[in-house]
Design an enzyme around this catalytic site. Structure first.
Site, PDB file in Angstrom:
ATOM      1  N   GLY A   1       0.873  -1.178   0.000  1.00  0.00           N
ATOM      2  CA  GLY A   1       0.000   0.000   0.000  1.00  0.00           C
ATOM      3  C   GLY A   1       0.896   1.210   0.000  1.00  0.00           C
ATOM      4  O   GLY A   1       1.853   1.280  -0.778  1.00  0.00           O
TER       5      GLY A   1
ATOM      6  N   CYS B   1       6.194  -5.296   0.501  1.00  0.00           N
ATOM      7  CA  CYS B   1       6.344  -3.993  -0.153  1.00  0.00           C
ATOM      8  C   CYS B   1       6.265  -2.850   0.865  1.00  0.00           C
ATOM      9  O   CYS B   1       7.204  -2.661   1.626  1.00  0.00           O
ATOM     10  CB  CYS B   1       5.318  -3.865  -1.280  1.00  0.00           C
ATOM     11  SG  CYS B   1       5.849  -2.683  -2.529  1.00  0.00           S
TER      12      CYS B   1
ATOM     13  N   ARG C   1      12.984   3.317  -0.586  1.00  0.00           N
ATOM     14  CA  ARG C   1      11.630   3.423  -1.162  1.00  0.00           C
ATOM     15  C   ARG C   1      11.713   3.728  -2.659  1.00  0.00           C
ATOM     16  O   ARG C   1      12.613   4.431  -3.100  1.00  0.00           O
ATOM     17  CB  ARG C   1      10.842   4.552  -0.495  1.00  0.00           C
ATOM     18  CG  ARG C   1      10.511   4.291   0.945  1.00  0.00           C
ATOM     19  CD  ARG C   1       9.682   5.448   1.494  1.00  0.00           C
ATOM     20  NE  ARG C   1       8.391   5.517   0.838  1.00  0.00           N
ATOM     21  CZ  ARG C   1       7.744   6.660   0.599  1.00  0.00           C
ATOM     22  NH1 ARG C   1       8.281   7.805   0.916  1.00  0.00           N
ATOM     23  NH2 ARG C   1       6.575   6.633   0.011  1.00  0.00           N
TER      24      ARG C   1
ATOM     25  N   HIS D   1       4.853  -8.886  -4.289  1.00  0.00           N
ATOM     26  CA  HIS D   1       3.481  -9.094  -3.801  1.00  0.00           C
ATOM     27  C   HIS D   1       2.971 -10.511  -4.064  1.00  0.00           C
ATOM     28  O   HIS D   1       2.176 -10.703  -5.004  1.00  0.00           O
ATOM     29  CB  HIS D   1       2.529  -8.114  -4.496  1.00  0.00           C
ATOM     30  CG  HIS D   1       2.716  -6.685  -4.119  1.00  0.00           C
ATOM     31  ND1 HIS D   1       2.094  -6.114  -3.039  1.00  0.00           N
ATOM     32  CD2 HIS D   1       3.465  -5.712  -4.678  1.00  0.00           C
ATOM     33  CE1 HIS D   1       2.432  -4.835  -2.948  1.00  0.00           C
ATOM     34  NE2 HIS D   1       3.275  -4.569  -3.935  1.00  0.00           N
TER      35      HIS D   1
ATOM     36  N   GLU E   1       0.686 -11.931  -2.632  1.00  0.00           N
ATOM     37  CA  GLU E   1      -0.770 -11.935  -2.429  1.00  0.00           C
ATOM     38  C   GLU E   1      -1.529 -11.582  -3.715  1.00  0.00           C
ATOM     39  O   GLU E   1      -2.734 -11.757  -3.787  1.00  0.00           O
ATOM     40  CB  GLU E   1      -1.158 -10.976  -1.294  1.00  0.00           C
ATOM     41  CG  GLU E   1      -1.097  -9.487  -1.611  1.00  0.00           C
ATOM     42  CD  GLU E   1       0.324  -8.897  -1.576  1.00  0.00           C
ATOM     43  OE1 GLU E   1       1.305  -9.678  -1.500  1.00  0.00           O
ATOM     44  OE2 GLU E   1       0.446  -7.670  -1.655  1.00  0.00           O
TER      45      GLU E   1
HETATM   46  N1  GLN Z   1       6.039   2.879  -2.855  1.00  0.00           N
HETATM   47  C1  GLN Z   1       5.187   2.487  -1.770  1.00  0.00           C
HETATM   48  C2  GLN Z   1       5.663   3.080  -0.442  1.00  0.00           C
HETATM   49  O1  GLN Z   1       6.629   3.749  -0.368  1.00  0.00           O
HETATM   50  C3  GLN Z   1       5.110   0.982  -1.643  1.00  0.00           C
HETATM   51  C4  GLN Z   1       4.385   0.406  -2.832  1.00  0.00           C
HETATM   52  C5  GLN Z   1       3.670  -0.890  -2.555  1.00  0.00           C
HETATM   53  O2  GLN Z   1       3.428  -1.287  -1.421  1.00  0.00           O
HETATM   54  N2  GLN Z   1       3.271  -1.532  -3.614  1.00  0.00           N
HETATM   55  O3  GLN Z   1       5.031   2.859   0.544  1.00  0.00           O
END
Ligand code: GLN
Length: 190
Positions: free
Chosen positions: A46, A78, A108, A174, A176
């Protein structure tokens, strides 16, 4: 064993669906009191800044820091991996609240905007034989791991995409979002 999925923001429903397929009855965690009842927690993908802010707002950061890796197994996918990392590079300006329990350094949005999302089969024998589908969405990269951390998967260029420290698991992709439940099964065995 009671498995929780942090359900503040992100793709927690997809995690819950796979866990149900594996025969567990996952708890969608939104309140600190629910944390006390679980042995395993998934922090979904997320937006790590949003999830971190909501964790702080709902009083869950401290209880999570106290238990993660001790009597609570935690898997971050993630954004969840970002929240688990002790060091976050390219944080949101002004910093971002996080759990910080795992001895890894994470950058990130490491793949930049052009390559922000991609799919790639991963060679990850720790999760069983055969290529593991890797879906990367604005993914972070694990740039360094501490001594007690085991690297479980890398991209062909060497970038670390899965790591484990005792009961803590981080994946920058991911599982999931695929039909492959091997990483979920692995996490439930921790
Ligand atoms: N770029 C998002 C972040 O910094 C992470 C992306 C993801 O969870 N798919 O939180």
């Amino acid at each position: 064993m009671t498995v929780g999925v942090l359900a503040l923001q992100g793709d927690f429903r997809e995690h819950s669906a796979i866990l149900r397929r594996l025969g567990t009855d996952p708890l969608e965690v939104r309140l600190p009191a629910q944390l006390a009842t679980i042995t395993h927690l998934i922090i979904p993908g997320g937006e790590s800044t949003t999830i971190g802010r909501l964790l702080a707002l709902y009083g869950m950061l401290e209880p999570l820091r106290a238990r993660a890796g001790r009597d609570l197994a935690v898997w971050g996918t993630c954004a969840g991996a970002i929240l688990l990392a002790r060091t976050i590079l390219d944080q949101k300006q002004g910093g971002q609240p996080s759990v910080g329990s795992m001895d890894i350094t994470v950058r990130r949005n490491a793949y930049g905007s052009q390559l922000a999302s991609f799919e790639l089969p991963l060679d990850a024998p720790a999760f069983g034989a055969g290529p593991l589908p890797g879906i990367f969405i604005r993914a972070p990269q694990i740039e360094a791991v501490g001594q007690g951390v085991e690297v479980l998967a890398r991209l062909p260029n060497g970038a670390i995409v899965a790591a484990r420290q005792g009961q803590l698991l981080a994946t920058t992709f991911h599982p999931e979002l695929t039909a492959d439940a091997r990483v979920h099964r692995y996490f439930l065995s921790l």
